[in-house]
Write a protein that holds these residues in place. Structure first.
Motif, short mmCIF file in Angstrom:
data_model
loop_
_atom_site.label_atom_id
_atom_site.label_comp_id
_atom_site.label_asym_id
_atom_site.label_seq_id
_atom_site.Cartn_x
_atom_site.Cartn_y
_atom_site.Cartn_z
N VAL A 109 0.85 -1.20 -0.06
CA VAL A 109 -0.08 0.06 -0.08
C VAL A 109 1.02 1.25 0.12
O VAL A 109 1.93 1.28 0.43
CB VAL A 109 -0.77 -0.04 1.11
N GLY A 110 0.48 2.47 -0.76
CA GLY A 110 1.42 3.50 -0.68
C GLY A 110 0.64 4.86 -0.17
O GLY A 110 -0.71 4.88 0.00
N GLY A 111 1.35 5.57 0.50
CA GLY A 111 0.91 6.97 1.06
C GLY A 111 1.63 7.84 0.20
O GLY A 111 3.08 8.07 0.23
N LEU A 112 0.79 8.71 -0.26
CA LEU A 112 1.53 10.16 -0.95
C LEU A 112 1.44 11.19 0.09
O LEU A 112 0.20 11.76 0.27
CB LEU A 112 0.66 10.20 -2.12
N ASP A 113 2.47 11.73 0.56
CA ASP A 113 2.55 12.62 1.45
C ASP A 113 3.14 14.13 1.02
O ASP A 113 4.40 14.18 0.59
CB ASP A 113 3.75 12.41 2.74
N GLN A 114 2.14 15.05 0.62
CA GLN A 114 2.80 16.17 -0.03
C GLN A 114 2.81 17.34 1.03
O GLN A 114 1.82 17.85 1.69
CB GLN A 114 1.53 16.83 -1.05
N GLY A 115 3.91 17.59 1.44
CA GLY A 115 4.10 18.58 2.63
C GLY A 115 4.67 20.00 2.21
O GLY A 115 4.70 20.21 1.13
N THR B 121 7.70 21.25 2.53
CA THR B 121 8.84 21.46 1.99
C THR B 121 9.30 20.33 1.05
O THR B 121 10.27 20.37 0.27
CB THR B 121 10.03 21.45 3.39
N GLY B 122 8.42 19.43 0.74
CA GLY B 122 8.40 18.44 -0.09
C GLY B 122 7.32 17.29 -0.27
O GLY B 122 6.50 17.37 0.36
N THR B 123 7.62 16.54 -1.17
CA THR B 123 6.50 15.54 -1.64
C THR B 123 7.23 14.24 -1.58
O THR B 123 8.34 13.93 -2.11
CB THR B 123 6.06 15.78 -2.85
N ARG B 124 6.71 13.17 -0.67
CA ARG B 124 7.06 11.82 -0.64
C ARG B 124 6.15 10.77 -1.04
O ARG B 124 5.05 11.02 -0.63
CB ARG B 124 7.62 11.61 0.77
N PHE B 125 6.61 9.80 -1.63
CA PHE B 125 5.55 8.60 -1.92
C PHE B 125 6.32 7.62 -0.99
O PHE B 125 7.60 7.22 -1.41
CB PHE B 125 5.55 8.23 -3.11
N ALA B 126 5.88 6.76 -0.10
CA ALA B 126 6.18 5.62 0.58
C ALA B 126 5.39 4.36 0.55
O ALA B 126 4.06 4.57 0.35
CB ALA B 126 6.37 5.91 2.22
N ILE B 127 5.92 3.21 0.15
CA ILE B 127 5.46 1.97 0.17
C ILE B 127 5.57 1.21 1.29
O ILE B 127 6.67 1.07 1.85
CB ILE B 127 5.85 1.21 -1.21
N PHE B 128 4.57 0.54 1.96
CA PHE B 128 4.48 -0.11 3.09
C PHE B 128 3.94 -1.48 2.72
O PHE B 128 3.19 -1.67 1.93
CB PHE B 128 3.69 0.47 4.06
N ASP B 129 4.48 -2.53 3.52
CA ASP B 129 4.11 -3.83 3.69
C ASP B 129 2.96 -4.28 4.56
O ASP B 129 2.74 -3.20 5.29
CB ASP B 129 5.17 -5.06 3.45
N ILE C 19 -3.66 9.45 0.25
CA ILE C 19 -3.20 10.92 0.15
C ILE C 19 -3.18 11.62 1.57
O ILE C 19 -3.99 11.79 2.47
CB ILE C 19 -3.69 11.79 -0.78
N ALA C 20 -2.05 12.10 1.88
CA ALA C 20 -1.87 13.08 3.06
C ALA C 20 -1.39 14.38 2.29
O ALA C 20 -0.41 14.34 1.64
CB ALA C 20 -1.14 12.64 4.04
N ASN C 21 -1.91 15.48 3.05
CA ASN C 21 -1.36 16.58 2.54
C ASN C 21 -1.22 18.05 3.49
O ASN C 21 -1.81 18.05 4.30
CB ASN C 21 -2.31 17.15 1.32
N GLN C 22 -0.42 19.02 3.01
CA GLN C 22 -0.31 19.90 3.81
C GLN C 22 -1.67 20.89 3.91
O GLN C 22 -2.49 21.09 2.73
CB GLN C 22 0.79 21.37 3.25
N THR C 23 -2.19 20.99 4.84
CA THR C 23 -3.69 21.53 4.97
C THR C 23 -3.71 23.09 4.88
O THR C 23 -2.79 23.77 5.07
CB THR C 23 -4.31 21.14 6.28
N ALA D 222 -11.64 25.94 -6.80
CA ALA D 222 -10.67 25.87 -5.73
C ALA D 222 -10.53 24.75 -4.91
O ALA D 222 -11.43 23.79 -5.11
CB ALA D 222 -11.10 27.23 -4.94
N GLY D 223 -9.47 24.70 -4.25
CA GLY D 223 -9.51 23.28 -3.28
C GLY D 223 -8.10 23.48 -2.66
O GLY D 223 -7.14 24.26 -3.09
N THR D 224 -8.01 22.56 -1.44
CA THR D 224 -6.73 22.49 -1.06
C THR D 224 -6.05 21.54 -1.66
O THR D 224 -6.28 20.87 -2.66
CB THR D 224 -6.97 22.23 0.45
N ILE D 225 -4.54 21.44 -1.23
CA ILE D 225 -3.81 20.42 -2.00
C ILE D 225 -4.26 19.06 -2.10
O ILE D 225 -4.09 18.57 -3.36
CB ILE D 225 -2.36 20.36 -1.35
N ASP D 226 -4.95 18.26 -1.49
CA ASP D 226 -5.67 17.08 -1.56
C ASP D 226 -6.75 17.21 -2.88
O ASP D 226 -6.65 16.39 -3.64
CB ASP D 226 -6.58 16.66 -0.46
N ALA D 227 -7.48 18.31 -3.01
CA ALA D 227 -8.49 18.26 -4.02
C ALA D 227 -7.67 18.74 -5.28
O ALA D 227 -8.14 18.02 -6.32
CB ALA D 227 -9.34 19.43 -3.95
#
Length: 525
Positions: A9-15, A17-25, A82-86, A165-170
């Motif tokens: 499963v993957g988590g896209l973290d848009q923060g 200072t940066g954007t990360r995609f992490a894959i977990f088992d 998705i997780a994002n800077q709110t 319009a929308g926040t980064i998640d949108a």
């Protein structure tokens, strides 16, 4: 034909200072991740912006990069979250997919005077009652209201369906599900017809989740829907706003467009970054609390399904919603500059070349030598909510050198956390026995020990410090059936290191008293 294995499963973290995609088992272990930094744009004092197209390009790049590092195809992913800077705002043309300007970042203070104007009308009390938030330029609504007032033609575009319009998640969800790529010019027609899709079948979905919506200052916190009266008070056409949905499966089983990763992948979770970190830290029971230290610091306490209102300068928001009309609430304390202070020492003052050098300098002295740094670069957030405050460095003597200033910056991170957690304890009516930490800055053993000393409480750092990406991935995996429930997710949490306070609590109180006096001097500029 063999059954296809989908065990990751993957988590896209848009923060910020940066954007990360992490894959977990299935065991919650990190398999691979990829990261790209964000360019910070400061066109005027107090203005902070990002390039939305850069964010979208980086999101695609890190997803593909993490899959390549893991040596797997997108088909191995059971789901993406998705997780994002709110609070950060994007406005775009749904027909062309082009942003109508840079994203206005949560730290941006251009709407401060507008907030003062609205406060004089009595709107602050209504905002607090209905949304659980303080009337501040920190949140999304004042930013959008400012743009509608000052960007020529934007209001007309919004009213005709040519601007949404929308926040980064949108913004990310809309692009991940097709954007304008599969729709062409039909997008504007659908928007004018009142739909929440940018165009027809296969086109981008204009959707946000409960947690992100709760940070806009436009969501009725109890009813979990847009408040039309508040939108009107800010002068925001409600048709600009995305559809509000639960955090788990917000798109009703939708998948990413095939051109994003080569094949469609279920997009089964979306929530704000701090709420995602709460999930990643397995804080599923009422009153469980986490502290994320990144660009800023964010303390969240799980309130369960009861929205406790703060009497001590904190705000109440949605943590996450699993079902329509139901959610878990959180008590939150937000601090604008924490790790960002160290970046400022490097990029703004130029007195350190790297974070590694900064930590070495701070470690080279036993204390700050009486120097205090208050990083109120965007005013003071929780628990003060004073946008008139400005940063200061005080207590300088002929003995002071750059080591003491750098040490004071690290101490500022800890003092701000202490203020917020103390307010949280007062609202909760209980003392925190320990604090779970995550975020990029939590990797520093020096900072974590200083934090434990300043808080006079144990600090627990998990094995996976990328709690935000893990939280988004966890909810997506829960929706996909990888895990049976929150009890199983809780079992995935593992301790890396516990930091016990080594300083006399009386000395910590004395240092905090000096900090409080410096904070008072920073206000009213």
């Amino acid at each position: 034909m063999p059954t296809r294995v989908q065990d990751l499963v993957g988590g896209l973290d848009q923060g910020t200072t940066g954007t990360r995609f992490a894959i977990f088992d299935r065991g919650g272990r990190l398999v691979a991740s990829d990261y790209r930094p964000n360019r910070q744009i400061h066109p005027q004092p107090g203005w902070v912006e990002h390039d939305p197209l850069e964010i979208w390009a980086d999101a695609q790049a890190v997803m593909r990069g993490a899959l390549a590092k893991a040596g797997v195809a997108a088909g191995r992913l059971a789901a993406i979250g998705i997780a994002n800077q709110t609070e950060t705002l994007v406005v775009w043309d749904p027909a062309s997919g082009q942003p109508l300007g840079n994203a206005v970042v949560w730290q941006d203070t251009r709407a401060r005077e507008l907030c003062d104007e609205l406060a004089r009308t009595g709107l602050a009390e209504t905002v607090a009652e209905r949304t659980g938030l303080s009337l501040s330029s920190y949140y999304t609504a004042p930013k959008l209201a400012w743009l509608l007032r000052h960007v020529p033609g934007l209001r007309e575009r919004a009213e005709s369906g040519a601007a949404v319009a929308g926040t980064i998640d949108a913004w990310l969800t809309w692009n991940l599900t097709g954007g304008a790529r599969a729709a062409g010019g039909a997008a504007g027609a659908n928007r004018a017809a009142g739909t929440n899709r940018a165009a027809g079948a296969g086109a981008g979905r204009h959707v946000t989740d409960y947690s992100n919506a709760s940070r806009t200052m436009l969501l009725d916190l109890e009813r979990l829907r847009w408040d039309g009266e508040l939108a009107a008070a800010f002068g925001i056409p409600q048709a600009m706003l995305p559809e509000v949905r639960p955090s788990i499966d917000p798109l009703g089983g939708a998948r990413t467009a095939a051109d994003v990763l080569g094949e469609p992948v279920p997009l089964l979770a979306s929530l704000g970054d701090q709420q995602a970190a709460l999930v990643g830290q397995a804080c599923f029971d009422r009153w469980e609390t986490k502290l994320t230290i990144g660009t800023g610091t964010f303390a969240l306490a799980n309130l369960g399904e009861t929205a406790v209102r703060s009497s001590h300068g904190l705000v109440t928001s949605v943590g996450y919603g699993r079902d329509p009309g139901r959610c878990t609430y959180v008590l939150e304390g937000s601090i604008a500059y924490s790790g960002g202070v160290i970046q400022w020492l490097r990029d703004g003052l130029g007195i350190v070349a790297s974070e590694t050098e900064a930590e070495a300098l701070a470690s080279d002295v036993p204390d700050s030598g009486g120097v205090t740094l208050v990083p109120a670069f965007s005013g003071l957030y929780a628990p003060h909510w004073d946008m008139t405050a400005r940063g200061l460095i005080g207590g300088l003597t002929g003995h002071s050198d750059r080591r003491h200033i750098v040490r004071a910056a690290y101490e500022a991170i800890c003092f701000q956390a202490r203020e917020v957690l103390s307010a949280m304890e007062l609202d909760m009516g209980r003392r925190l026995q320990e604090v779970r930490v995550d975020g990029g800055a939590s990797r520093s053993d020096f900072l974590m020990q200083l934090l434990a000393d300043t808080l006079s409480r144990p600090v627990l750092r998990p094995a996976v410090t990328e709690a935000t990406a893990l939280g988004a991935a966890s909810l997506a995996g829960l929706a996909a059936g990888l895990w049976s429930g929150t009890d199983e997710l809780r079992s995935l949490w593992r301790l890396d290191r516990r930091f016990d306070p080594a300083e006399d609590p009386a000395r910590a109180d004395e240092r905090a008293g000096i900090w409080s006096r410096a904070v008072e001097r920073s206000r009213g500029w």
